[in-house]
Design a protein around this motif. Structure first.
Motif, PDB file in Angstrom:
ATOM      1  N   GLN A   1       0.564  -0.720   0.277  1.00  0.00           N
ATOM      2  CA  GLN A   1       0.156  -0.162   0.067  1.00  0.00           C
ATOM      3  C   GLN A   1       0.636   1.221   0.160  1.00  0.00           C
ATOM      4  O   GLN A   1       0.591   2.025  -0.518  1.00  0.00           O
ATOM      5  CB  GLN A   1      -1.022   0.650   0.876  1.00  0.00           C
TER       6      GLN A   1
ATOM      7  N   ILE B   1      -6.039   0.024  -1.625  1.00  0.00           N
ATOM      8  CA  ILE B   1      -5.000  -0.467  -2.701  1.00  0.00           C
ATOM      9  C   ILE B   1      -6.002  -0.403  -4.075  1.00  0.00           C
ATOM     10  O   ILE B   1      -6.481  -1.143  -4.510  1.00  0.00           O
ATOM     11  CB  ILE B   1      -4.119  -1.367  -3.022  1.00  0.00           C
TER      12      ILE B   1
ATOM     13  N   GLU C   1       0.498   4.483  -3.857  1.00  0.00           N
ATOM     14  CA  GLU C   1       0.491   5.089  -3.148  1.00  0.00           C
ATOM     15  C   GLU C   1       1.048   6.303  -3.488  1.00  0.00           C
ATOM     16  O   GLU C   1       0.741   7.466  -3.568  1.00  0.00           O
ATOM     17  CB  GLU C   1       0.111   5.707  -1.290  1.00  0.00           C
TER      18      GLU C   1
END
Length: 311
Positions: free
Chosen positions: A134, A171, A138
């Motif tokens: 994740q 995600i 990002e």
């Protein structure tokens, strides 16, 4: 790469994806001049239209972050108008470098990013691994994101089925898995519970037919660099229900690889086979990987030619 009329996130990754070797000079420096001819070879000789760069086959962990950026830029630039998709592997031992490479991949117009599990300090649970992924995703939220599962190298044996459970909630850009493991039950469960827009891609070339039977959406592998045209025939035979033909090609792949494994098959040997088949100047591998012994290379290329003809 494909037209900008559709975004990378709209395109499902399917079919064969070649895990590319990194071209080096004889002195061991990155050789960008060979990337254009390499792509032309894949398209014209092997019928392979998507690539996975800076991965295991590309010796990513032996490259600096700057080298990986330069290579990713060159692959994306040379692929424009020729290839369907370029997936850039951005996984590193640490989160910060992975994020930097992810941001860079978005800037240069990559079609997706993939991340291997860090394997010095290893994530011990699916939750920890998901949190690491994740953090990387990002940094490049507009790019399709793939988890690269290769437990034989990482030693991270988290079940992928557990990892992907609800992963789209943390995600949103998650689009699938490069599953380079031999656990076909785990693989099958990934296919069963995948979202429609995901691609569950198999990465153990010698078992590809079994993965197709379980519903694989495609495959990522190093051998598709030099036997991609034959594996495309395997896929076509499978889709037509000609399982005898499909098995015949798979068995030939297995015979070649089992022969090479007895002679110490690794990235260096694999790279030399690609050089011998393609005629490309890809240079030696980088230490600690060592070049293939010449005698072994001759035996392996002879075996290859006894099994596969030019497409």
């Amino acid at each position: 790469m494909m037209s900008s009329m559709t975004t990378a996130a709209d395109r499902k990754l399917t079919g064969l994806v070649a895990a590319t070797f990194t071209p080096f000079s004889q002195e061991g420096e990155v050789n960008l001049s060979e990337i254009g001819p390499y792509i032309d070879y894949l398209v014209k000789k092997q019928g392979v239209k998507s690539i996975f760069v800076n991965g295991t086959t590309g010796e990513s962990m032996s490259l600096t972050v700057e080298e990986r950026k330069v290579l990713a830029e060159a692959w994306c630039r040379e692929a424009r108008g020729k290839l369907d998709q370029v997936i850039v592997h951005v996984g590193c031992f640490n989160l910060k470098d992975s994020q930097e490479l992810a941001r860079h991949a978005a800037e240069i117009g990559a079609d997706g990013i993939a991340v291997i599990a860090p394997f010095f300090f290893k994530p011990k649970t699916a939750d920890v691994l998901r949190a690491f992924l994740q953090g990387v995703a990002e940094a490049a939220q507009t790019l399709p994101f793939y988890y690269y599962h290769i437990p034989a190298i990482t030693g991270v044996n988290v079940q992928v089925r557990d990892l992907i459970d609800g992963i789209e909630k943390v995600i949103p850009s998650f689009r699938g898995v490069k599953f380079s493991g031999s656990d076909l039950m785990d693989f099958g469960q990934c296919v069963r519970y995948s979202q429609p827009e995901w691609s569950i891609l198999y990465g153990v070339d010698e078992q590809m037919l079994a993965a197709l039977a379980l519903g694989a959406h495609g495959a990522v592998g190093s051998t598709y660099n030099y036997i991609g045209c034959h594996v495309n025939q395997l896929i076509l035979a499978f889709e037509k229900g000609d399982h005898v033909r499909a098995r015949t090609i798979q068995f030939k792949m297995q015979e070649l690889l089992s022969f090479a494994i007895k002679l110490g098959f690794d990235v260096g040997v694999n790279k030399q086979l690609m050089i011998d088949v393609s005629g490309l100047c890809l240079g030696p591998p980088r230490l600690p990987v060592t070049p293939s012994p010449p005698d072994n290379s001759q035996l392996i290329i002879r075996k290859y030619r006894s099994l596969f003809s030019e497409c």
